[in-house]
Design an enzyme around this catalytic site. Sequence first.
Site, mmCIF file in Angstrom:
data_model
loop_
_atom_site.group_PDB
_atom_site.id
_atom_site.type_symbol
_atom_site.label_atom_id
_atom_site.label_comp_id
_atom_site.label_asym_id
_atom_site.label_seq_id
_atom_site.Cartn_x
_atom_site.Cartn_y
_atom_site.Cartn_z
ATOM 1 N N CYS A 1 53.812 37.597 17.553
ATOM 2 C CA CYS A 1 52.702 37.563 18.594
ATOM 3 C C CYS A 1 52.870 38.514 19.724
ATOM 4 O O CYS A 1 52.834 39.750 19.311
ATOM 5 C CB CYS A 1 52.509 36.132 19.153
ATOM 6 N N HIS B 1 56.892 35.725 23.872
ATOM 7 C CA HIS B 1 58.396 35.352 23.445
ATOM 8 C C HIS B 1 59.242 36.536 23.613
ATOM 9 O O HIS B 1 58.890 37.649 23.930
ATOM 10 C CB HIS B 1 58.599 34.578 22.045
#
Length: 222
Positions: free
Chosen positions: A198, A182
């Site tokens: 993440c 992301h």
Amino acid sequence: MLSSAFGRGLRLVVSACALSAVLAGCSVTGGTVATASFMPTAPDISSHYAALESEKFPVDEVDTSHVDPLFLKQTVTYRSPYPAGTIVVDPHKRFLYLVQKDGQAIRYGVGVGREGLAFAGTGIVREKREWPHWTPTSAMIAREPERYRKWAKGMEGGIGNPLGARALYLFKDGKDTRYRIHGTTEPDSIGKAVSSGCIRMMNQDVIDLYSRIPLGTKVVVL
């Protein structure tokens, strides 16, 4: 004679420095995967990381002087067993590779949160979202309740959303791994280990990656 000797010596020094620079650009990633980096030209960098006004929400220009040049988008020599179109994530080296033909890859710098180290192996991109909705995991809420509890029901996409401008969702055997690639509005975090999340990329980089890959893209996390 002194001038001639000095010139020969200078050429030897320059040649040695050039050789050292070439060798320094080679590294080994993920055991058997070798890479050699080639920095893009300055105009390419400034253009790629310019502000994006055409997005649903504004994307600010990245001041690349605050980012280690190793972690800026660039094309590198990349020998691997994976076919073109595969995403390879090396969370320990803080790189993400999009494998290309002829032994090359587009390499992006990433920041890695704790959740980014919780999965290794192979999956596929089953979902892609622009300006995605975000919900913190139960582990994030437990670690930092004052920071994340208020978002337990989620946050709509936008400038303040931790997933940034794009998100890729990794699935394995039909199940959501909770592993996300992301964007981020914190370019200073690229190349570093961060507390949560993440695999984060600068918004310009994740927008670029998003535009290049279809659903079903294979992702290998080293």
